[in-house]
Design a protein around this motif. Structure first.
Motif, short mmCIF file in Angstrom:
data_model
loop_
_atom_site.label_atom_id
_atom_site.label_comp_id
_atom_site.label_asym_id
_atom_site.label_seq_id
_atom_site.Cartn_x
_atom_site.Cartn_y
_atom_site.Cartn_z
N HIS A 127 0.84 -1.19 0.00
CA HIS A 127 0.00 0.00 0.00
C HIS A 127 0.89 1.25 0.00
O HIS A 127 1.95 1.28 0.61
N TYR A 128 0.39 2.30 -0.63
CA TYR A 128 1.19 3.52 -0.73
C TYR A 128 0.44 4.75 -0.22
O TYR A 128 0.71 5.88 -0.62
N PHE A 129 -0.51 4.55 0.68
CA PHE A 129 -1.31 5.64 1.24
C PHE A 129 -0.47 6.68 1.95
O PHE A 129 -0.87 7.85 2.06
N ALA A 183 -8.33 3.71 8.95
CA ALA A 183 -7.07 4.17 9.54
C ALA A 183 -6.13 4.71 8.47
O ALA A 183 -5.48 5.76 8.66
N GLU A 184 -6.05 4.02 7.34
CA GLU A 184 -5.13 4.48 6.29
C GLU A 184 -5.61 5.77 5.65
O GLU A 184 -4.81 6.68 5.39
N HIS A 185 -6.91 5.90 5.39
CA HIS A 185 -7.41 7.14 4.80
C HIS A 185 -7.27 8.31 5.78
O HIS A 185 -6.99 9.45 5.37
N THR A 186 -7.45 8.04 7.05
CA THR A 186 -7.24 9.09 8.05
C THR A 186 -5.79 9.53 8.07
O THR A 186 -5.49 10.73 8.16
N ALA A 187 -4.88 8.57 7.97
CA ALA A 187 -3.45 8.90 7.97
C ALA A 187 -3.09 9.74 6.75
O ALA A 187 -2.35 10.73 6.85
N THR A 188 -3.61 9.38 5.57
CA THR A 188 -3.35 10.17 4.36
C THR A 188 -3.83 11.60 4.54
O THR A 188 -3.10 12.56 4.26
N ALA A 189 -5.07 11.75 5.00
CA ALA A 189 -5.63 13.09 5.18
C ALA A 189 -4.81 13.92 6.16
O ALA A 189 -4.52 15.10 5.90
N VAL A 249 -12.09 23.37 0.49
CA VAL A 249 -11.29 22.70 -0.53
C VAL A 249 -11.50 21.21 -0.32
O VAL A 249 -11.26 20.69 0.77
N VAL A 250 -11.99 20.53 -1.33
CA VAL A 250 -12.27 19.10 -1.26
C VAL A 250 -11.17 18.34 -1.99
O VAL A 250 -10.96 18.56 -3.20
N ALA A 251 -10.48 17.48 -1.28
CA ALA A 251 -9.35 16.73 -1.84
C ALA A 251 -9.69 15.23 -1.86
O ALA A 251 -9.78 14.62 -0.80
N PRO A 252 -9.88 14.63 -3.04
CA PRO A 252 -10.24 13.21 -3.12
C PRO A 252 -9.00 12.31 -3.00
O PRO A 252 -8.62 11.61 -3.95
N THR A 253 -8.40 12.30 -1.83
CA THR A 253 -7.18 11.53 -1.63
C THR A 253 -7.42 10.03 -1.62
O THR A 253 -6.47 9.24 -1.62
N GLY A 254 -8.70 9.61 -1.60
CA GLY A 254 -9.01 8.20 -1.69
C GLY A 254 -8.95 7.65 -3.10
O GLY A 254 -9.20 6.47 -3.32
N PHE A 255 -8.62 8.50 -4.08
CA PHE A 255 -8.54 8.09 -5.48
C PHE A 255 -7.20 8.56 -6.03
O PHE A 255 -6.63 9.54 -5.55
N ILE A 256 -6.71 7.89 -7.06
CA ILE A 256 -5.42 8.32 -7.61
C ILE A 256 -5.57 9.03 -8.94
O ILE A 256 -4.58 9.57 -9.47
#
Length: 352
Positions: A127-129, A183-189, A249-256
């Motif tokens: 994973h590369y989150f 947990a991973e999406h929270t860490a990315t954000a 500002v909306v950032a879709p960090t769950g998508f690449i």
């Protein structure tokens, strides 16, 4: 429609609902942008391979449309490829984000074996989150988005990060001990917010693109519900009070990449919700082919080839390697009993 039927096969979704979703694609000339975006990423990776003198060939295969993964694996076998590193276009864990890719690889291997063809040994990258290049690319996009707001709105604009919602039950079984998706999406954000605004930066993580029946709990809040809440009550501050919100500002960090769910659910639906509420709204770009992201992905390849120590920015450690066979199990189908759903074969997550 053939594509949508393939994507939703076995889920019992009626054609009337698929017809509604098809309108999203018809809004953009009836073509999903994801293939072109994957091809652009492949080209960027090829150039970075050349720059670093990495001589591995690159291939591209899809789960739900041409070129299908089994066809790509067949081509690789004909080319004499015996072992392949696999980059999934999902940065995080969960059944849909990790294990399902490994099941696809296992299925392609079985399909080719039935033809008397030996598929390559597939080794999925981790994973590369929280990969530095992924965080940098998303932070660059958030900074660019903030710059599009009027000067008087930039400092106080609320940072909102989105990812694809999944059933609560899928998150609860994500990872070796559960909860890994959230947990991973929270860490990315958090990492992106702090890269932009410093330690302790305030942000919200919300969800989009829910597609399940109402009776099944999914991760919430939905982006549109969250925007309505911000307009009505403001955002919580570090002191526990609520401050008015004038812009987001909306950032879709769950998508690449900026594929259909990003374009429709955010650029159309969420943007319209914000307009109705009188909120300033800018959607940040996804990582796409940002040079930092591309470089980071090639770092993953070199890490795998050289055996060097992985770099992980979050406190979650390295994820997606040495997973137990029970990691991120397939969700139960509503109409099936658990005993009728044996574990699906998957390419092992261990990396030898």
């Amino acid at each position: 429609m053939p594509f949508l039927r393939k994507v939703t096969a076995g889920r019992g979704i009626p054609d009337e609902r698929l017809t509604d979703v098809a309108q999203h694609y018809l809004h953009y000339d009836g073509v999903s942008p994801i293939t072109a975006q994957n091809e652009a990423l492949l080209l960027a990776l090829t150039k970075e391979f050349e720059r670093r003198s990495i001589t591995l060939p690159l291939y591209f295969g899809n789960r739900n449309w041409h070129p299908f993964l089994a066809d790509t694996a067949r081509t690789m076998a004909a080319d004499g490829i015996g072992r392949a590193l696999v980059l999934a276009t999902s940065a995080t864990g969960s059944y849909s984000g990790c294990r399902q890719y490994r099941e696809d690889l296992a299925r392609a291997t079985v399909d080719l074996a039935g033809e008397g063809v030996s598929a390559p040994e597939f080794v999925k990258l981790r994973h590369y989150f929280d990969l530095p290049g992924f965080i940098e690319a998303n932070a660059n996009a958030v900074r660019d988005a903030l710059g599009q707001l009027p000067p008087e709105q930039r400092e106080d604009a609320r940072l909102i990060f989105t990812a694809h919602s999944i059933p609560d039950s899928m998150n609860e079984t994500a990872g070796p001990t559960g909860g890994l998706y959230l947990a991973e999406h929270t860490a990315t954000a958090r990492l992106v917010a702090e890269a932009v605004r410093g330690p302790g930066a305030q942000f919200d993580l919300v969800w989009q693109s829910r597609s399940g029946p109402p009776r099944v709990p999914w991760l919430a809040p939905d982006i549109n519900d969250h925007l309505r809440g911000l307009a009505a009550s403001g955002a919580a501050t570090t002191s526990g009070e609520h401050a008015p919100v004038r812009a987001v500002v909306v950032a879709p960090t769950g998508f690449i990449s900026d594929h259909m769910e990003v374009m429709w659910d955010l650029d159309n639906e969420a943007a319209e919700t914000a307009r109705e509420l009188g909120l300033g709204f800018v959607r940040a770009a996804t990582a796409g082919t940002d040079p930092a992201f591309v470089s980071g992905l090639v770092d993953l390849v070199e890490e795998r080839l050289s055996g060097r120590e992985p770099v992980s920015l979050s406190g979650l450690g390295v994820c997606g390697r040495d997973c137990p066979s029970t990691c991120c199990p397939a969700p139960l189908r509503p109409t099936a009993e658990p005993a009728a759903q044996p574990a699906r074969p998957a390419v092992p997550a261990t990396e030898s």
